[in-house]
Design an enzyme around this catalytic site. Structure first.
Site, short mmCIF file in Angstrom:
data_model
loop_
_atom_site.label_atom_id
_atom_site.label_comp_id
_atom_site.label_asym_id
_atom_site.label_seq_id
_atom_site.Cartn_x
_atom_site.Cartn_y
_atom_site.Cartn_z
N SER A 1 26.68 -21.68 58.24
CA SER A 1 27.01 -20.31 58.33
C SER A 1 28.88 -20.25 58.37
CB SER A 1 26.79 -19.70 59.82
OG SER A 1 25.48 -19.84 59.82
N1 SAH Z 1 23.47 -23.80 62.43
C1 SAH Z 1 23.41 -24.44 61.15
C2 SAH Z 1 23.11 -23.44 59.87
C3 SAH Z 1 21.79 -23.90 59.32
S1 SAH Z 1 21.29 -22.62 58.12
C4 SAH Z 1 24.46 -25.11 60.78
O1 SAH Z 1 25.57 -25.08 61.79
O2 SAH Z 1 24.60 -25.82 59.91
C5 SAH Z 1 19.51 -22.18 58.94
C6 SAH Z 1 18.67 -23.49 59.24
O3 SAH Z 1 17.32 -22.83 59.82
C7 SAH Z 1 18.11 -24.20 58.13
O4 SAH Z 1 18.26 -25.66 57.95
C8 SAH Z 1 16.55 -23.90 57.93
O5 SAH Z 1 15.91 -25.02 57.73
C9 SAH Z 1 16.25 -23.70 59.35
N2 SAH Z 1 15.04 -22.80 59.61
C10 SAH Z 1 14.67 -21.97 59.10
N3 SAH Z 1 13.61 -21.39 59.84
C11 SAH Z 1 13.40 -22.36 60.63
C12 SAH Z 1 12.13 -22.55 61.69
N4 SAH Z 1 11.16 -21.79 61.68
N5 SAH Z 1 12.31 -23.62 62.64
C13 SAH Z 1 13.22 -24.43 62.56
N6 SAH Z 1 14.42 -24.45 61.53
C14 SAH Z 1 14.50 -23.25 60.81
#
Ligand code: SAH
Length: 272
Positions: A115
């Site tokens: 993000s």
């Molecule tokens: N906070 C992260 C942003 C990751 S983007 C960072 O600093 O990089 C969002 C993430 O949510 C993705 O990796 C995606 O795979 C995950 N995601 C989506 N649905 C999910 C679920 N039900 N359980 C766990 N992770 C999930």
């Protein structure tokens, strides 16, 4: 017949580098000095700072990012402090490191993104307002859904007492594990699982934060939120698309406020 003009001395006499009066014998050239004297070179070297790769690991780059966040209206000192410390460029591909301190989301593989800093800061600020309301200087026991590359988990590790972070994609779960090795791993518990179910073994949580947005906030999150705790998650609003939603749990139920529009990757169920 016109008298001939007197001959002028050449502008650059032949004696290399040494101005010589016309007609004077050319003095020998000063010896070349390809190397500097050892003591003056050592003096200069001591004045220079050590090389820092692309310069991205310098505190100054992160401080500039923080100053921009401040100008945008974020006002949460603990968040600024940790964002000034954690090297975001180490959580993205080397090829993208040059963009790590711009206010932009970046690909982290498998169709997911890290993000943008202003959104991370805003969500952490909202969580902190909840912590302030319960007179805590930190976020307490934190649940993060969507570990991704682990950047936000590294920030949370410095803001909370303990962080449980759930990721559904094996590739990113493993990437976060390796990224986080240096970052207070002892305070971060990474879980490979479906974050829609929360993580019941370590509930309740004082703070819950989601990095992926669904149509609704899963009941599991509401139930695992401690009384007095706060949840911040991107969720589908009624007509305006995805918005940041803040949920506070009170002794007699939950209250909910919708904030600004955002655009997060989708919250998906299941593990792969
Ligand atoms: N906070 C992260 C942003 C990751 S983007 C960072 O600093 O990089 C969002 C993430 O949510 C993705 O990796 C995606 O795979 C995950 N995601 C989506 N649905 C999910 C679920 N039900 N359980 C766990 N992770 C999930």
């Amino acid at each position: 017949m016109k008298p001939r003009a007197p001959r002028r001395p050449p502008a650059f006499p032949a004696g290399a580098g040494t101005a010589s009066a016309p007609g004077a014998a050319a003095r020998p050239a000063a010896p070349l000095r390809p190397q500097r004297l050892l003591d003056s070179a050592a003096r200069d070297a001591a004045r220079l700072t050590a090389p820092t790769g692309l310069g991205l690991d310098s505190d100054a780059v992160r401080l500039r990012m923080v100053e921009r966040l401040r100008l945008e209206g974020i006002a949460c000192e603990p968040v600024f402090e940790v964002m000034a410390q954690v090297p975001r460029h180490l959580f993205v591909d080397t090829a993208l490191a040059g963009q790590a301190y711009e206010d932009t989301s970046l690909p982290i593989g498998l169709g997911q993104t890290i993000s943008k800093p202003s959104v991370v800061a805003r969500m952490l600020e909202l969580l902190f307002q909840g912590a302030n309301a319960r007179r805590q200087q930190h976020l307490g026991q934190v649940l993060e859904i969507g570990t991704g590359c682990g950047y936000q988990a590294a920030l949370l590790a410095r803001l909370g007492r303990r962080v449980v972070s759930v990721e559904r994609l094996t590739g990113l779960f493993e990437r976060a594990q390796s990224n986080l090795t240096a970052w207070r791993q002892d305070r971060v518990r990474l879980v490979h699982g479906d974050g829609m179910l929360g993580h019941p073994p370590l509930a309740p949580y004082d703070s819950i934060i989601a990095a992926a947005g669904g149509a609704e906030i899963p009941n599991a999150w509401l139930e695992q939120l401690a009384i007095g705790g706060r949840l911040v998650a991107p969720t589908q609003g009624s007509s305006v698309g995805q918005v940041l939603v803040v949920v506070d749990r009170h002794s007699d139920g939950w209250s909910r406020i919708h904030h600004e529009s955002v655009h997060f990757v989708p919250l998906k169920s299941g593990v792969t």
